[in-house]
Design a protein around this motif. Structure first.
Motif, short mmCIF file in Angstrom:
data_model
loop_
_atom_site.label_atom_id
_atom_site.label_comp_id
_atom_site.label_asym_id
_atom_site.label_seq_id
_atom_site.Cartn_x
_atom_site.Cartn_y
_atom_site.Cartn_z
N ASP A 4 0.34 -1.45 0.19
CA ASP A 4 -0.17 -0.54 0.04
C ASP A 4 0.65 0.85 0.17
OD1 ASP A 4 -2.59 -1.51 -0.50
OD2 ASP A 4 -2.71 -1.25 1.76
N ARG A 5 2.26 1.56 0.82
CA ARG A 5 3.15 2.25 0.60
C ARG A 5 3.89 2.80 -0.52
NH1 ARG A 5 3.21 7.67 1.56
NH2 ARG A 5 5.67 7.84 1.99
N ILE A 6 4.01 1.34 -0.95
CA ILE A 6 4.77 1.39 -2.95
C ILE A 6 3.49 2.27 -3.53
CG2 ILE A 6 5.42 0.26 -4.40
CD1 ILE A 6 6.75 -2.04 -2.27
N ILE A 7 2.62 1.58 -3.44
CA ILE A 7 1.55 2.48 -4.44
C ILE A 7 1.36 3.76 -4.18
CG2 ILE A 7 -1.25 1.95 -5.39
CD1 ILE A 7 -1.10 -1.16 -4.85
N GLU A 8 0.99 4.11 -2.35
CA GLU A 8 1.06 5.27 -2.43
C GLU A 8 2.36 6.50 -2.88
OE1 GLU A 8 0.36 8.36 1.83
OE2 GLU A 8 0.10 6.50 1.45
N MET A 9 3.36 5.80 -2.52
CA MET A 9 4.65 6.80 -2.89
C MET A 9 4.72 7.15 -4.37
SD MET A 9 7.46 5.22 -0.52
CE MET A 9 8.80 6.49 -0.60
N ALA A 10 4.48 5.78 -5.11
CA ALA A 10 4.19 5.57 -7.14
C ALA A 10 3.52 6.52 -7.07
CB ALA A 10 4.04 4.17 -7.44
N TRP A 11 2.35 7.28 -6.78
CA TRP A 11 1.27 7.80 -7.07
C TRP A 11 2.10 9.31 -6.78
CZ3 TRP A 11 -1.96 7.91 -10.89
CH2 TRP A 11 -3.29 6.65 -10.80
N GLU A 12 2.48 9.71 -6.00
CA GLU A 12 2.43 10.97 -5.59
C GLU A 12 3.73 11.80 -7.17
OE1 GLU A 12 4.66 10.05 -1.58
OE2 GLU A 12 2.84 10.36 -0.83
N ASP A 13 3.74 12.40 -7.03
CA ASP A 13 4.69 13.28 -8.46
C ASP A 13 5.56 13.54 -7.67
OD1 ASP A 13 2.00 13.54 -10.01
OD2 ASP A 13 1.85 15.46 -9.13
N ARG A 14 5.87 14.06 -6.18
CA ARG A 14 7.15 14.88 -6.16
C ARG A 14 8.28 13.54 -5.47
NH1 ARG A 14 7.94 19.80 -6.06
NH2 ARG A 14 9.12 20.10 -4.39
N THR A 15 7.48 12.55 -5.06
CA THR A 15 8.34 11.65 -5.00
C THR A 15 9.24 10.05 -5.49
OG1 THR A 15 6.71 10.35 -2.66
CG2 THR A 15 8.25 9.12 -3.24
N PRO A 16 10.11 10.32 -5.70
CA PRO A 16 11.73 9.79 -7.01
C PRO A 16 10.93 8.43 -6.55
CG PRO A 16 13.23 10.32 -5.31
CD PRO A 16 11.75 11.84 -4.76
N PHE A 17 11.29 7.51 -7.85
CA PHE A 17 11.19 6.26 -7.92
C PHE A 17 12.21 5.31 -6.84
CE2 PHE A 17 9.04 5.86 -11.94
CZ PHE A 17 8.20 5.24 -11.27
N ASP A 18 14.17 6.56 -6.98
CA ASP A 18 15.10 6.71 -5.84
C ASP A 18 14.58 6.49 -4.29
OD1 ASP A 18 16.69 6.15 -8.37
OD2 ASP A 18 17.17 8.43 -7.82
N ALA A 19 13.71 7.22 -4.42
CA ALA A 19 12.70 7.17 -2.52
C ALA A 19 12.36 5.29 -2.38
CB ALA A 19 12.27 8.19 -2.28
N ILE A 20 11.25 5.28 -3.33
CA ILE A 20 10.75 3.30 -3.39
C ILE A 20 12.13 2.60 -3.22
CG2 ILE A 20 9.35 2.13 -3.61
CD1 ILE A 20 7.96 4.09 -5.69
#
Length: 90
Positions: free
Chosen positions: A9-25
């Motif tokens: 759920d958190r990964i999906i949420e982070m992936a949808w966020e515009d300003r969260t880069p893939f590097d953060a995931i």
């Protein structure tokens, strides 16, 4: 990789966020960009996945190397911090 439901759920949420880069995931969950794409494809409805994919493709804020602002930051300075289910004031 075995992920708990709350992590997915958190990964999906982070992936949808515009300003969260893939590097953060990658930093937080050790998933590469392609693995995030595969997870999104698996977990979302096909129409939702297509919307997300169209939104993310080419978006500079999702890729750290294309960003023009504070490299290395994973959240906006104006973003509130959440502690024990309560949002703290600035």
């Amino acid at each position: 990789m075995n992920l708990e439901l709350k992590d997915i759920d958190r990964i999906i949420e982070m992936a949808w966020e515009d300003r969260t880069p893939f590097d953060a995931i990658t930093f937080q969950f050790k998933l590469k960009e392609q693995e995030v794409i595969n997870l999104m494809r698996r977990e979302l409805k096909p129409s939702s996945f297509r919307l997300w994919r169209a939104r993310v493709q080419g978006r500079a804020t999702k890729h750290s190397k294309k960003r023009t602002f504070d490299e290395g930051r994973f959240k906006c300075s104006r973003q509130r911090t959440i502690t024990n289910n309560s949002i703290s004031k600035r």
